[in-house]
Design a protein around this motif. Structure first.
Motif, PDB file in Angstrom:
ATOM      1  N   PRO A 158       6.241 -10.941 -35.588  1.00 60.01           N
ATOM      2  CA  PRO A 158       5.853  -9.769 -35.088  1.00 60.01           C
ATOM      3  C   PRO A 158       7.487  -9.791 -34.140  1.00 60.01           C
ATOM      4  N   ARG A 159       8.045 -10.897 -33.829  1.00 59.58           N
ATOM      5  CA  ARG A 159       9.711 -11.038 -33.063  1.00 59.58           C
ATOM      6  C   ARG A 159      10.875 -10.238 -33.999  1.00 59.58           C
ATOM      7  N   GLN A 160      10.475  -9.930 -34.890  1.00 58.01           N
ATOM      8  CA  GLN A 160      11.379  -9.713 -35.906  1.00 58.01           C
ATOM      9  C   GLN A 160      11.174  -7.724 -36.289  1.00 58.01           C
ATOM     10  N   LEU A 161       9.779  -7.230 -35.468  1.00 63.40           N
ATOM     11  CA  LEU A 161       9.933  -6.301 -35.366  1.00 63.40           C
ATOM     12  C   LEU A 161       9.876  -4.896 -34.172  1.00 63.40           C
ATOM     13  N   SER A 162      10.517  -3.593 -34.623  1.00 61.99           N
ATOM     14  CA  SER A 162      10.629  -3.089 -33.515  1.00 61.99           C
ATOM     15  C   SER A 162       8.953  -2.820 -33.007  1.00 61.99           C
ATOM     16  N   GLY A 163       8.827  -2.290 -31.676  1.00 64.20           N
ATOM     17  CA  GLY A 163       7.153  -1.867 -31.202  1.00 64.20           C
ATOM     18  C   GLY A 163       6.835  -1.152 -32.041  1.00 64.20           C
ATOM     19  N   GLY A 164       7.252  -0.159 -32.686  1.00 63.88           N
ATOM     20  CA  GLY A 164       6.489   0.624 -33.281  1.00 63.88           C
ATOM     21  C   GLY A 164       6.308   0.309 -35.056  1.00 63.88           C
ATOM     22  N   GLN A 165       7.058  -0.600 -35.263  1.00 69.70           N
ATOM     23  CA  GLN A 165       6.453  -1.268 -36.534  1.00 69.70           C
ATOM     24  C   GLN A 165       5.563  -2.590 -36.264  1.00 69.70           C
ATOM     25  N   GLN A 166       4.978  -3.269 -35.156  1.00 70.86           N
ATOM     26  CA  GLN A 166       4.096  -3.410 -34.922  1.00 70.86           C
ATOM     27  C   GLN A 166       3.024  -3.325 -34.455  1.00 70.86           C
ATOM     28  N   GLN A 167       3.493  -1.764 -34.024  1.00 64.90           N
ATOM     29  CA  GLN A 167       1.676  -1.247 -33.762  1.00 64.90           C
ATOM     30  C   GLN A 167       1.213  -0.662 -35.178  1.00 64.90           C
ATOM     31  N   ARG A 168       2.460  -0.390 -36.108  1.00 64.01           N
ATOM     32  CA  ARG A 168       2.164   0.075 -37.902  1.00 64.01           C
ATOM     33  C   ARG A 168       1.350  -0.809 -38.357  1.00 64.01           C
ATOM     34  N   VAL A 169       2.400  -2.052 -38.208  1.00 65.58           N
ATOM     35  CA  VAL A 169       1.599  -3.631 -38.509  1.00 65.58           C
ATOM     36  C   VAL A 169       0.114  -3.186 -37.983  1.00 65.58           C
ATOM     37  N   ALA A 170      -0.177  -3.747 -37.001  1.00 64.85           N
ATOM     38  CA  ALA A 170      -1.812  -3.474 -36.414  1.00 64.85           C
ATOM     39  C   ALA A 170      -2.579  -3.010 -37.077  1.00 64.85           C
ATOM     40  N   ILE A 171      -2.278  -1.538 -37.309  1.00 69.72           N
ATOM     41  CA  ILE A 171      -3.054  -0.198 -38.039  1.00 69.72           C
ATOM     42  C   ILE A 171      -3.626  -0.454 -38.741  1.00 69.72           C
ATOM     43  N   ALA A 172      -2.571  -1.439 -39.769  1.00 68.35           N
ATOM     44  CA  ALA A 172      -2.214  -1.781 -41.407  1.00 68.35           C
ATOM     45  C   ALA A 172      -3.524  -2.993 -41.084  1.00 68.35           C
ATOM     46  N   ARG A 173      -3.374  -3.823 -40.295  1.00 73.01           N
ATOM     47  CA  ARG A 173      -4.354  -4.867 -39.956  1.00 73.01           C
ATOM     48  C   ARG A 173      -6.195  -4.440 -39.781  1.00 73.01           C
ATOM     49  N   VAL A 232       7.112   6.040 -30.811  1.00 74.51           N
ATOM     50  CA  VAL A 232       6.188   7.135 -30.798  1.00 74.51           C
ATOM     51  C   VAL A 232       5.962   7.785 -31.801  1.00 74.51           C
ATOM     52  N   GLY A 233       6.774   8.632 -32.647  1.00 70.55           N
ATOM     53  CA  GLY A 233       6.798   9.391 -33.895  1.00 70.55           C
ATOM     54  C   GLY A 233       6.262   8.699 -34.835  1.00 70.55           C
ATOM     55  N   GLU A 234       6.626   7.451 -35.204  1.00 70.97           N
ATOM     56  CA  GLU A 234       6.639   6.611 -36.831  1.00 70.97           C
ATOM     57  C   GLU A 234       5.255   6.146 -36.033  1.00 70.97           C
ATOM     58  N   VAL A 235       3.945   5.993 -35.417  1.00 66.29           N
ATOM     59  CA  VAL A 235       2.471   5.528 -35.111  1.00 66.29           C
ATOM     60  C   VAL A 235       2.112   6.552 -35.273  1.00 66.29           C
ATOM     61  N   LEU A 236       2.660   8.077 -34.818  1.00 64.62           N
ATOM     62  CA  LEU A 236       1.994   9.044 -34.464  1.00 64.62           C
ATOM     63  C   LEU A 236       1.487   9.786 -36.179  1.00 64.62           C
ATOM     64  N   VAL A 237       2.952   9.613 -36.871  1.00 60.66           N
ATOM     65  CA  VAL A 237       2.484   9.766 -38.594  1.00 60.66           C
ATOM     66  C   VAL A 237       1.435   9.239 -39.165  1.00 60.66           C
TER      67      VAL A 237
END
Length: 267
Positions: free
Chosen positions: A161-176, A199-204
């Motif tokens: 997680p520390r190696q990911l941006s906030g948007g990437q972390q949230q996308r991992v959380a959605i996948a989880r 924000v946009g990458e998560v909303l997509v």
């Protein structure tokens, strides 16, 4: 213990309902946070909940998967109580093992991601399916890699997680959350902790989930997302549903003065 069909008959739950609330109440001490919430979210639809801070939005979301216990009313997911059984006109708390089994059908994505910091993205995804559902490591890894690809992060499987941006972390959380193959996904202000450009990458990802038929209940400040993706919009204020309806109609022509005032401040 009543069955799904019995609950539908007893409480007047529509046949296509995934989340059904009738007069749901919740208090913390002497403070009543939810004052009788009525809501129905049909299977395959997207319900967006908006409202000012302190209106009870997140509390209601947490009540759906029994992270908070309700103090009154009826709250069903796919026709079943999550933390209770209904017998002889009364609710009885279920054992933790049964609670965990029922809760496994409800995915939740938090604003603060809540990833395990000592695990890679892949490890975050396979933990619950292996521990809770008894899925083999091989099967869990295959499914997790497919989900990471689905959210556009296949190349980040071994990143922490520390190696990911906030948007990437949230996308991992959605996948989880998706890794448990839930019946419904709950989102608690999933973009509020993100820098605006992320924000946009998560909303997509969320739009794609909605288009795939995933049932979603989304607490959000993203009015554009609610207008574009939502099947119904719920405006909560001071623990009640002040207005609900078609998102496009409500945003264009709110009927409640309180809704009108709120939207004028956020649009």
């Amino acid at each position: 213990m009543t069955t799904k069909s019995e609950n539908q008959t007893l409480f007047g739950v529509p046949a296509d309902s995934m989340v059904f609330a009738r007069q749901v109440r919740k208090s913390f001490g002497s403070t009543e946070v939810l004052k009788g919430i009525d809501l129905n979210v049909p299977t395959g639809s997207v319900a967006c909940i908006i409202g000012p801070s302190g209106s009870g939005k997140s509390t209601f979301l947490r009540c759906i998967n029994h992270l908070e216990e309700v103090n009154g009313g009826v709250l069903l997911v796919d026709g079943e109580f999550i933390g209770y059984d209904y017998r002889n006109g009364k609710l009885y708390a279920v054992k933790d093992s049964l609670l965990c089994k029922r809760r496994a059908d409800i995915g939740m994505v938090f604003q603060s991601f809540n990833l395990f910091s000592h695990m890679t993205a892949l490890e975050n995804l396979i933990e619950a399916p292996m521990v809770v559902k008894g899925v083999s490591r091989k099967e869990a890894c295959e499914a997790a890699l497919a989900l990471l690809e689905r959210v556009g992060l296949a190349e980040k499987a071994n990143a922490y997680p520390r190696q990911l941006s906030g948007g990437q972390q949230q996308r991992v959380a959605i996948a989880r959350a998706l890794a448990m193959k839930p019946k419904v996904l709950l989102f608690d202000e999933p973009t509020s902790a993100l820098d605006p450009e992320l924000v946009g990458e998560v909303l997509v990802v969320m739009r794609n989930l909605a288009q795939s038929g995933m049932t979603m209940v989304v607490v959000t400040h993203e009015i554009g997302f609610a207008r574009e993706v939502g099947d119904q919009l719920i405006f909560m204020d001071q623990g009640v549903v002040a207005e609900q309806g078609d998102p496009r109609e409500m945003i264009a022509n709110p009927q409640s003065p309180r809704t009108r005032d709120f939207l004028s401040r956020v649009l």
